[in-house]
Design a protein around this motif. Sequence first.
Motif, mmCIF file in Angstrom:
data_model
loop_
_atom_site.group_PDB
_atom_site.id
_atom_site.type_symbol
_atom_site.label_atom_id
_atom_site.label_comp_id
_atom_site.label_asym_id
_atom_site.label_seq_id
_atom_site.Cartn_x
_atom_site.Cartn_y
_atom_site.Cartn_z
ATOM 1 N N ARG A 289 0.844 -1.192 0.000
ATOM 2 C CA ARG A 289 0.000 0.000 0.000
ATOM 3 C C ARG A 289 0.885 1.251 0.000
ATOM 4 N N SER A 290 0.955 1.885 -1.149
ATOM 5 C CA SER A 290 1.776 3.084 -1.318
ATOM 6 C C SER A 290 1.201 3.880 -2.481
ATOM 7 N N GLU A 291 1.818 5.019 -2.751
ATOM 8 C CA GLU A 291 1.356 5.844 -3.866
ATOM 9 C C GLU A 291 1.546 5.142 -5.205
ATOM 10 N N SER A 292 2.651 4.420 -5.333
ATOM 11 C CA SER A 292 2.891 3.715 -6.584
ATOM 12 C C SER A 292 1.868 2.609 -6.792
ATOM 13 N N PHE A 341 -7.604 -8.372 0.474
ATOM 14 C CA PHE A 341 -7.388 -8.763 1.861
ATOM 15 C C PHE A 341 -6.169 -8.023 2.401
ATOM 16 N N GLU A 342 -6.333 -7.428 3.553
ATOM 17 C CA GLU A 342 -5.262 -6.592 4.129
ATOM 18 C C GLU A 342 -4.390 -7.410 5.066
ATOM 19 N N GLU A 343 -3.065 -7.289 4.879
ATOM 20 C CA GLU A 343 -2.093 -7.953 5.737
ATOM 21 C C GLU A 343 -1.019 -6.960 6.143
ATOM 22 N N ILE A 350 1.740 -2.236 5.139
ATOM 23 C CA ILE A 350 0.412 -2.784 4.864
ATOM 24 C C ILE A 350 0.404 -3.335 3.443
ATOM 25 N N ILE A 351 -0.092 -4.565 3.302
ATOM 26 C CA ILE A 351 -0.102 -5.261 2.018
ATOM 27 C C ILE A 351 -1.546 -5.564 1.641
#
Length: 875
Positions: A289-292, A341-343, A350-351
């Motif tokens: 989870r990032s801008e890219s 799904f958040e990990e 955060i993935i």
Amino acid sequence: MPKAISYTPAWLTRPAPGYDFFVPTANQSGDNNGKAKAGEAKRPKKTMATRGTELFVVVGNEIRWTDMVKLKESTEGSSSQSLYQSNRIEHPGDLYRTLRVPVHGKIKQLVISPEGDYMAVATSHTIHIAILPEFSQLDSDTKIIKPKTFQLGPTAHVLDESPIASILWHPLGHHGHCLVTITIDAVIRQWELNRADRSTFSEPSLSVDLKKLANATSNEEDLGASKFGANKGFSPDSVELEVVSACFGDFPEQEGVHGWAPMTLWIAMAEGDVYALCPFLPSKWQLNRSESASTFIQTLSTSIETNYASVQEDPDASAEARETAANQLSWLSDLKHHEPFEEISDSGEIIDVYSRPGSTPACPLLQGPFTLVPELDEEIELSDIIVFSLKTFSEFAHDEVAEGIPAAVICLLTDTCKVHLCLDLEGIEARWLPSNMDWISPPESPEHNLVLVETIELSGNTPISPSAQQVITPDVHSDYAFFVTHPSGVFYISMESWIRKLENELCVPQGEGAEFRSQLLFEKARTVVEYPLPIEPELQKSSQAVTSSIVIEDGNIGYFLLTLIGQEPFGALLDTPDNAYPFDGEVLQELSKSVMVAGMDFTQESKPRVPFQPAKELYDKTKLMDVIINRVPQRRRGTLKEEVRLSPANLDLLMHVHRVLSKETNQLGVAVADLFRRCERLRDEFRNQISMTADLTVKIDSVTGEDELENSNNIPVNVGNAKLEEQFEGIRRRQEELSSQYDRIRRKLASVGNRELSEKESYWVEELEIMDFALDQTRRTDQKPRNMGETPTWQRLQELKGLKEELAGQAEAVSKAVKEEGHSVRVPPRPRREENEEVQRLLEMDADLIKLTVERLQKLGISVPMKLQESNVPS
């Protein structure tokens, strides 16, 4: 554009412990090549891998680990004399560890996962996955470490099947544990590894046979690889679809990359064809989870929706194009419909974990072969491939998305060490096979061209061996640069100079003048090619195995390039491109043409010399005792200590010993001869340097005055600093004399053509100035000459005119008064006439004087105002 600061450092040369890290032990074979089978002769070794500053190397057939910072500090922390006596030299194994992996056969490749916890160990036909311990465990006192290892595909990758061509970790794999294996017979397998599920190491989650996929007409067909032991018939595709290498389009962590790029698998065939699979995804894939990452998803959405709208509005669009656009939109809708799904990773990031959309088949359509434009005049055989996706770096508003560019640069390395730089302007998009229920005909691959921008020949005039191996290594410092490892050395290729301009042109497209700008851009496109790590000609001629080079950038080590030629480490410490000179090489060459100081030419850059590596024969142990032990039975070894007796057994033993001894002495003689030649050359170079130093000493003594001591005859002279100060004082005095002489010459030149006036001429000039001031009413009072009277002529003339008017007025008043009184006063005519004659005479004299003065001034070349020439003197 990196430059080599120095070559193989001291901590990697003999007798440093860093050199022992790459040397096999006595019971190991230094040759890791073996006899290559058909199709493997030109497969280079990738037996070096890095995890930060940690280095994994295959030595003999064992995997060794070390920390390069620790290896460097062990050598630099002590002197060379103490190194021979230290425990590090006596026990070089203290600086590295041995990873014992149960593999059978020579190890060909080491590939570490993106997270650094898995390492794929591949031989020619088999693959093992080793669970890498942490750095603290590897740095323990244990000499031999046995990591937990799983064999990948016990029935898929075996000796009876096709050899392995390439191993890749998927850039979008969940936790970085998705491995893609590609065999030479064009079978692609995707393994989603999970330590808790042993079956993930036995069966692939997806397998694709490209030969079946190339001839398939619907997605209902069986496109997977044939089962183990199944009979395989002959197919012409077996020759055309012989895989040599593969790579993914790009990585999602890079900002501005197009959405389809990390999902595109590029495949290079030995016959020169290039294919692509898009989208090639695992069942679970992730994005940090990032801008890219947000840009990545938004770029996909924008690209798919725009393409769908344009196809629907185009009445000439084909049925296959409409079906592809609909499938892409369905794929995107399925992706957006299921929330990720958040990990949270171990590092705290955060993935978002996504599932592969089920609305479309898992196996995409095989796109290709792509056509090179213009076509090459010769047939090529590829060795390796690397792809760079073009990115968007333009500045957008906060509510706008930095859409990626679908174009890419494909770099193809041939077996003749030529690099073809191709540009894909159309871009690769997702395509799938139709289903049996679709009414459209089987898809035909549209014509897709790759524009050949430039061809770089790295070998030059050097002859290339048919078994020469070369491989591509991406650069860690630049987005559009890579290294090519070849038996003649390592080459550096950078496309930064023209790729950035092309990205700016494609980010903001303008129709007007696009053809002219693109033609001008490609005409001036010059790829930078450097040769940072040359290899000695002796090693080039010998048939040494080439290991893929590695590039490390660390604050403790620097920007370091390392490769192995026949288990010999060769490295180069490079200068980072940020510290390089900002101008072009041609500009620097033009600027340096005029730089000459004291007869020294600075146009040639000083290049570091490659350090001398002594021949291995000078350090290898003799095999004579091994021959005696192997040839003499145990029961007869006691007779070797007795008197030699003539017998067939002893004769046979002596003959074998003679052959081994002659071979070793011959190798020693060649090595010593080479060392002797180098010593002779070094002595000649030292002699030349001593001669040059002597000449330079004479010049320095002549400047400082030291040479005058021998001829001084007990007369004290200034030497050293006093001599230089005396010379500087003389130069300063000479400079002052030149300055004063220059001032005199300048004043003399200023008065050229104007000789000095005589005394009479000076008086005449002064008189003219007085007359000019007396006649010119516009002259200021502060410019009045010294010898001039109080009242100028023009002022007196004005007084006469005023007096005349006053007298005329008085006369007129008197005449009126006389007329009114009735009588007149008669003035005697004689006084009146005399008075008028006197006034007239004065006026004529002034007029003549003015006329003569004007004529004299005109003869002297002095301009006179017209008002003086036309002066109206009353008569």
